[in-house]
Scaffold this motif. Sequence first.
Motif, mmCIF file in Angstrom:
data_model
loop_
_atom_site.group_PDB
_atom_site.id
_atom_site.type_symbol
_atom_site.label_atom_id
_atom_site.label_comp_id
_atom_site.label_asym_id
_atom_site.label_seq_id
_atom_site.Cartn_x
_atom_site.Cartn_y
_atom_site.Cartn_z
ATOM 1 N N SER A 66 2.748 10.971 -48.258
ATOM 2 C CA SER A 66 3.860 11.795 -47.780
ATOM 3 C C SER A 66 4.937 11.958 -48.847
ATOM 4 C CB SER A 66 4.482 11.154 -46.532
ATOM 5 O OG SER A 66 4.944 9.854 -46.818
ATOM 6 N N ASP A 114 9.076 26.535 -45.770
ATOM 7 C CA ASP A 114 9.799 25.384 -45.241
ATOM 8 C C ASP A 114 10.838 24.894 -46.238
ATOM 9 O OD1 ASP A 114 8.187 25.481 -43.017
ATOM 10 O OD2 ASP A 114 6.738 24.033 -43.814
ATOM 11 N N ILE A 151 12.721 21.974 -47.471
ATOM 12 C CA ILE A 151 12.526 20.530 -47.373
ATOM 13 C C ILE A 151 13.620 19.781 -48.125
ATOM 14 C CG2 ILE A 151 10.050 20.771 -47.030
ATOM 15 C CD1 ILE A 151 9.604 20.073 -49.947
ATOM 16 N N SER A 156 16.395 18.557 -47.141
ATOM 17 C CA SER A 156 16.950 17.387 -46.461
ATOM 18 C C SER A 156 16.090 16.151 -46.637
ATOM 19 C CB SER A 156 17.124 17.693 -44.970
ATOM 20 O OG SER A 156 15.870 17.997 -44.377
ATOM 21 N N SER A 157 14.856 16.342 -47.122
ATOM 22 C CA SER A 157 13.954 15.201 -47.292
ATOM 23 C C SER A 157 13.976 14.651 -48.722
ATOM 24 C CB SER A 157 12.516 15.604 -46.921
ATOM 25 O OG SER A 157 12.447 16.022 -45.588
ATOM 26 N N ILE A 179 10.637 13.748 -53.037
ATOM 27 C CA ILE A 179 10.843 14.186 -51.653
ATOM 28 C C ILE A 179 9.883 13.420 -50.757
ATOM 29 C CG2 ILE A 179 10.876 16.158 -50.080
ATOM 30 C CD1 ILE A 179 11.092 17.942 -52.590
ATOM 31 N N ASN A 180 10.414 12.853 -49.713
ATOM 32 C CA ASN A 180 9.574 12.186 -48.705
ATOM 33 C C ASN A 180 9.337 13.181 -47.571
ATOM 34 O OD1 ASN A 180 8.222 10.473 -47.080
ATOM 35 N ND2 ASN A 180 9.865 8.993 -46.833
ATOM 36 N N TYR A 181 8.176 13.820 -47.621
ATOM 37 C CA TYR A 181 7.938 14.919 -46.670
ATOM 38 C C TYR A 181 6.466 14.967 -46.301
ATOM 39 C CZ TYR A 181 7.641 19.642 -44.759
ATOM 40 O OH TYR A 181 7.404 20.717 -43.954
ATOM 41 N N ASP A 182 6.215 15.042 -45.014
ATOM 42 C CA ASP A 182 4.844 15.162 -44.518
ATOM 43 C C ASP A 182 4.515 16.636 -44.351
ATOM 44 O OD1 ASP A 182 3.908 12.596 -44.389
ATOM 45 O OD2 ASP A 182 4.769 12.206 -42.416
ATOM 46 N N SER A 183 3.625 17.092 -45.183
ATOM 47 C CA SER A 183 3.170 18.467 -45.023
ATOM 48 C C SER A 183 2.273 18.553 -43.795
ATOM 49 C CB SER A 183 2.398 18.924 -46.261
ATOM 50 O OG SER A 183 3.234 18.903 -47.391
#
Length: 852
Positions: free
Chosen positions: A207, A230, A232, A234-235, A246-250
Amino acid sequence: MLTNKVLLLFVILSLAIFKNVDAGYSLSVKGKKLQYTGADVDYKITEMVINSQKILPDYSITFTCDTSNVNTPVCTSGDLDLTKLAGMVTIKGAKLKTPTVIIVLDNKIYRIPFPEPTEIKWEPPTLAGSPALMTGDFLLFGEDVSSLNGVYNSKSVSLGVTSNTDATKITVKSPGGYGNMKVIFGSSQFTVNFSSPIVSSVAITNSLITITGQNFWIDKKVVNVKLGQDDISSSITSSDTSKIVINYDSKYSSNSSVLVTVGGNSQTTPYYVSIPSLPQSIDKAVSKGTGGLITISGKCLKGSGPSVTSVLIGAYTCAVVGTQISSDLMCQLPPATKENGSKDLKVVITIDGIKNTNELLYSYGIPQITKIDQKLGTTLFTITGSNLGKTDSIVRALSAGAATPLDLSVVGFDDEKESYLTFNLPTNCSKSAVSVYDGQDTSNNFDLTPNPYIKNLKDSPSTDGEQINFIGGYLDPTAKASITLLDARNQSVDCSDFQVGSDSSSATCKLAPGCGSIKSTILVGDSSMEVDFNYQSPSSLVATQMPNNKLEISGKNLGPNSKYIKLDINGNELVASSLENGTASFDLPSTFLSDSNAIISVDGISNTDSDQLDINLQPVAKSISSSTTSGSTITVTGSFFNSKDNNIKVMVGNQSCNSIAVVNAQTLTCLAPPGSGLKNAVSFLVKDTESKLSSPLFLAYNPPTIMSSTSVKQVEGGQVTIYGTNFEQTLVSVNVGNKSCKDVSVIDSTKLTCSISNSTVDPSLVNKKLAVNVTVNGQSGNGEVFEYDNEALNTETPKVTLPPTESPTETPTESQSQTPSPVEKHTENNSSNIISHSLILIFSLLLIIQII
């Protein structure tokens, strides 16, 4: 000369102090030329010398002036080499009135402008000290080429300059920042944007998205990142000028653009990144033999729109089924093959050409045993577990003390889930370690201790008693063993010398004579087993009808006691009266009929269909009623008469008794032929054969009876007619009184004639009734009905009176109908005649008296 210099210095100082010079030059750029136009000036510009402080060679610009207008010279340069216009400027001029006088002009005092920089292009990197090329014309014309001034966030900053060999292209060090700043060129200020972000790579791990490049910023608040559509931002977890984390789950696997904006400056060209699927786990290990539906869980397991997804597990194509969601994907995995293997298979998911980059390995299921159950009283066992395979699987049983296991065939399996297998374990196997081999892998060992059992008898025992053989399995021949037997009445039955066979699958004992069903309890070691069995059913049955309504049935397995033998004939049950030498006797009621499917049971165990018992009861005649000599309906009594039986005949002598009718099982009637005598032999035939079971029968015809007669004169004699019943011409004789009446002629069974000889008148016989005796075939009948010289007896012939008849349904014990006999009728007629004659006589006497 000195005065002029002083004056000139005064003027310069005055201009510098008051900044109020009325005269000066205006500047215009004509292509590659500079054109200065003066107004109310005394000088013209003749030359500009540029010194770049040794960064570039000195460069001189010469001017040609038009002085046709007094005090308004127009000075035009030649074509400029813009690449050399960098450095401090020295301006030289000449007086208009005395052109030979050359002076150095101060551009500030004389308000001689420099050309404003044009075509400025500079995007300073966000990283402080990073050099960037600035392009434009007149960038450093009349300036110190070693530095520029600027303003960033309302603060003055110094910009280091490194000149190239081209004054239109200079390298300027960035002060560091984001957004925009101002660059000061002399009195001019230009706003420039910091360099746009440049993305050089994007790495996606689980992630975590890591973007590397240039012109990012250390404050993540001014950094904006869009992944496709999207936002992202804020992540973002961290950011510097070259890396954004970036900590982001696609949610979806796709080719998506990455657009970074820093302080309002965005990438000029989007960076495209392939977001692969991220399979993380698979729900189950399916069987190698069947394959099956598996669910792959993870992230980005679905495209952002209509997409094409394929799953490859090792060399096996796992066909996608159902509706995909981003976190789960279902596919149908085919059965495994030895060629393509079944372990550590790489999982590759491709969505619209994008393959997952992480490694996920999958293995088909290995057989696993969770329990083994034995079917009660059998050698059949069921293995329950997973991935057990089908018929190709082998069950291996390693018995205690054995060097090698037994390979046992599968006899049943779960075709769909492979969750169970069934197999037969040899009966001589004791405690064993059981495993399943599916052709590639072997399951865990499972300890199995089979339960001993006794299933049944090899053969049902004879009621005479014999050695019996119990069939079972897993019996310990070394263990203590015993047997207890009870019959249906809970009485003990002996079975001596009980032993378990060395093959562990049998046991024997010597069974005593008996019958019926037996409950046995067998103890072998600590195991108790119950086995129910029956003595053999009656067989080889033969039924024999005996005299006196007895029936004997002989055969095998009739048991030791008659009280347990029952016979069912047409639903009527009898208990045997005796049992001798294997033959049972039964007393049959006379009303029984034949039964081709009779049932005989011994203590509840009946004969089978293969041992059919056919009881054919022949009719038996026991007595017969009498008949009139003319032939009448007679009654035969006996047993087992059947109205459906057309094979019965009754013969009286050699004459048939016709119109046979069966009234009931004990009575039949027939019409006897004419005859006479007491002992007329009767034959009772069944199927044209005389019944040997019937009693000897004789038909007695009724004796004659005398009712009346006619009269003759004693002195004359003559023919007399005698009336009565049961007259018949066989051996017939007649006596009237003490005389024989000759020439007897039997007219019919109620009338005969005979002749009485004449005799002298015997006064003693006048008005006396004489006895008439008629003998027919040894039977006699008499009656005092004859009287000599009685004309009245001859005045009217007696009416023929029929003999009494018996109803066909009457039995010998029933009374016959009370019909007046011919004698009584004749007597009545004689009385009437006497009265009539008496009246005539009285009338005649009265007439004679009157005459007289």
